[in-house]
Scaffold this motif. Structure first.
Motif, mmCIF file in Angstrom:
data_model
loop_
_atom_site.group_PDB
_atom_site.id
_atom_site.type_symbol
_atom_site.label_atom_id
_atom_site.label_comp_id
_atom_site.label_asym_id
_atom_site.label_seq_id
_atom_site.Cartn_x
_atom_site.Cartn_y
_atom_site.Cartn_z
ATOM 1 N N UNK A 78 0.833 -1.205 0.000
ATOM 2 C CA UNK A 78 0.000 0.000 0.000
ATOM 3 C C UNK A 78 0.866 1.254 0.000
ATOM 4 N N UNK A 79 1.909 1.268 0.842
ATOM 5 C CA UNK A 79 2.790 2.425 0.902
ATOM 6 C C UNK A 79 3.566 2.652 -0.378
ATOM 7 N N UNK A 80 3.716 1.588 -1.179
ATOM 8 C CA UNK A 80 4.440 1.702 -2.448
ATOM 9 C C UNK A 80 3.623 2.407 -3.520
ATOM 10 N N UNK A 81 2.300 2.357 -3.408
ATOM 11 C CA UNK A 81 1.451 2.857 -4.491
ATOM 12 C C UNK A 81 1.685 4.339 -4.805
ATOM 13 N N UNK A 82 1.693 5.241 -3.820
ATOM 14 C CA UNK A 82 1.924 6.647 -4.169
ATOM 15 C C UNK A 82 3.310 6.880 -4.754
ATOM 16 N N UNK A 83 4.305 6.165 -4.243
ATOM 17 C CA UNK A 83 5.670 6.377 -4.731
ATOM 18 C C UNK A 83 5.816 5.884 -6.163
ATOM 19 N N UNK A 84 5.209 4.748 -6.483
ATOM 20 C CA UNK A 84 5.307 4.253 -7.845
ATOM 21 C C UNK A 84 4.535 5.150 -8.812
ATOM 22 N N UNK A 85 3.399 5.679 -8.357
ATOM 23 C CA UNK A 85 2.662 6.554 -9.254
ATOM 24 C C UNK A 85 3.460 7.817 -9.554
ATOM 25 N N UNK A 86 4.123 8.356 -8.537
ATOM 26 C CA UNK A 86 4.868 9.599 -8.714
ATOM 27 C C UNK A 86 6.211 9.404 -9.402
ATOM 28 N N UNK A 87 6.835 8.237 -9.235
ATOM 29 C CA UNK A 87 8.223 8.090 -9.672
ATOM 30 C C UNK A 87 8.482 6.938 -10.628
ATOM 31 N N UNK A 88 7.484 6.096 -10.907
ATOM 32 C CA UNK A 88 7.738 4.934 -11.753
ATOM 33 C C UNK A 88 7.303 5.196 -13.183
ATOM 34 N N UNK A 89 8.105 4.786 -14.175
ATOM 35 C CA UNK A 89 7.679 4.925 -15.567
ATOM 36 C C UNK A 89 6.587 3.941 -15.938
ATOM 37 N N UNK A 90 6.331 2.979 -15.062
ATOM 38 C CA UNK A 90 5.306 1.961 -15.351
ATOM 39 C C UNK A 90 4.134 2.145 -14.399
ATOM 40 N N UNK A 91 3.812 3.389 -14.090
ATOM 41 C CA UNK A 91 2.797 3.658 -13.083
ATOM 42 C C UNK A 91 1.423 3.128 -13.461
#
Length: 416
Positions: free
Chosen positions: A363-376
């Motif tokens: 769950x905590x990964x979701x905001x970080x991946x949306x903001x910083x991942x190219x595969x959001x």
């Protein structure tokens, strides 16, 4: 580059340049920008005995960003504060039958404010949002789980992510809890060395996630790898509820609720994780009976899943710790092998990396991946949302997929 560093743990400038197909000069400018923004840092030199200057190693900066993770389940709520490296800073946990949404919102808002106060004032602007992981259709399958009606039906008619966003002022990113836990495993656990796996998490019910070629597969409705719905024969335990059909659902036999029900049939709604953990550690005969029934059902489901997916690895994780993990994993491995049809192999069975933290870290990964991942888009249902949205379809040879594979390669022992 952040995607690669998240999966690989560390990489040199040359490795990053090869991954994104840029020149050293171009990659150097981007790296410097990320260092200036506090998202990555230089972690020393790599001395591997090769000729030339030692390579400078780059890693994610733990304080580069923060996020909250909220995990909702039918019998507990958990909120964590997580840094950019995936480490939990602090948490709040409530073992209780899920209350009405309005009461849950009050509890979570209080917990989030308490956790936010754990950060210095200057770091609070680096909080990227709240990840919300919960089972879909919370009001369903109460008969199979043997749970009271309580307030579960109310959850089917509310946009809780929207309510939480309005109450806190932070953006909220919702996802199925099984998929969220698989995200945690993919980017911070065994998925760093394995691009293809089926993930199972045994909590109050059983959930799952699927990773293929370094991406989490969501499915059309977000319910890909919803193993809880797989049909299995009815349980032989006298404490199991009678199935509504000639077959039963996996969640009826494979869940910690079914364990609690077998342990104390008349009082199981009051049984918490500590009670279950104590039963495991004293090797209670009822624990052994339930585990045999549960692993038999999981083995049947896994044989069906393996026939369809042909993945090399199944990762198991649980809400219980200690001796339960190794004993249960071995029991599942044996049951899967014994259920194998002629001329069919079995997948490798491995213990997950995070135990009862898996859902919260996911769950905590979701905001970080949306903001910083190219595969959001793997976390937003293929919908473009904000500047980093990539659309619903991406070729497996595109940068995000290549970056995920390189991240996996760099963490393989002996790779260069």
């Amino acid at each position: 580059m952040l995607q690669i560093l998240r999966r690989a743990g560390e990489a040199s400038k040359a490795e990053l340049a090869r991954a994104v197909q840029l020149t050293n000069a171009a990659i150097g400018a981007i790296i410097q920008n990320l260092i200036d923004e506090g998202l990555i840092f230089e972690a020393g030199k790599r001395h591997d005995g090769s000729r030339g200057q030692p390579a400078t190693i780059l890693r994610l900066a733990p304080g580069g960003a923060y996020s909250f993770g909220v995990r909702l389940d039918r019998t507990n709520m958990e909120t964590v504060l997580m840094d950019f490296s995936g480490q939990i800073i602090d948490r709040r946990l409530h073992d209780l039958i899920l209350p009405a949404p309005s009461e849950a919102l009050q509890i979570l808002t209080r917990d989030l404010n308490e956790l936010k106060s754990r950060l210095p004032e200057k770091d609070r602007e680096r909080i990227t949002g709240i990840g919300l992981a919960q089972p879909f259709n919370l009001g369903a399958w109460l008969h199979e789980l043997g749970l009271p009606e309580a307030h579960f039906k109310e959850w089917d008619d509310i946009d809780f992510a929207g309510a939480l966003e309005e109450a806190t002022g932070f953006p909220v990113f919702g996802e199925n809890d099984g998929t969220a836990a698989a995200v945690a495993e993919l980017f911070y656990g065994l998925g760093r060395q394995n691009d293809d796996f089926l993930y199972l998490f045994l909590g109050p019910a059983i959930g799952g996630g699927l990773a293929v070629k370094g991406d989490v597969v969501r499915g059309i409705s977000g319910n890909a790898a919803d193993v809880a719905m797989m049909p299995v024969p009815p349980s032989n335990l006298a404490t199991a509820p009678q199935p509504r059909k000639q077959w039963d659902l996996l969640l009826s036999r494979a869940s910690l609720v079914s364990f609690a029900r077998h342990l104390e049939p008349d009082n199981f709604a009051q049984i918490n994780r500590t009670d279950l953990q104590n039963a495991v550690e004293r090797d209670d005969v009822k624990f052994r009976e339930w585990m045999e029934d549960c692993t038999e059902a999981i083995a049947i489901a896994l044989r069906s899943a393996y026939a369809l997916l042909d993945v090399p690895l199944v990762i198991l994780d649980w809400d219980l710790e200690g001796p339960f993990r190794s004993a249960f994993c071995e029991a599942v491995r044996i049951a899967v092998e014994e259920a194998a049809p002629e001329k069919r192999h079995s997948p490798q069975i491995a213990i997950g990396s995070f135990g009862q933290d898996a859902g919260a870290i996911g769950a905590g990964s979701l905001p970080q991946f949306f903001n910083f991942s190219p595969r959001a888009t793997i976390l937003t249902g293929g919908k473009e949302k904000g500047a980093v949205g990539r659309g619903a379809v991406e070729d497996n040879n595109s940068f995000p997929a290549r970056a995920a594979r390189l991240g996996s390669l760099l963490t393989t022992p002996g790779s260069s």
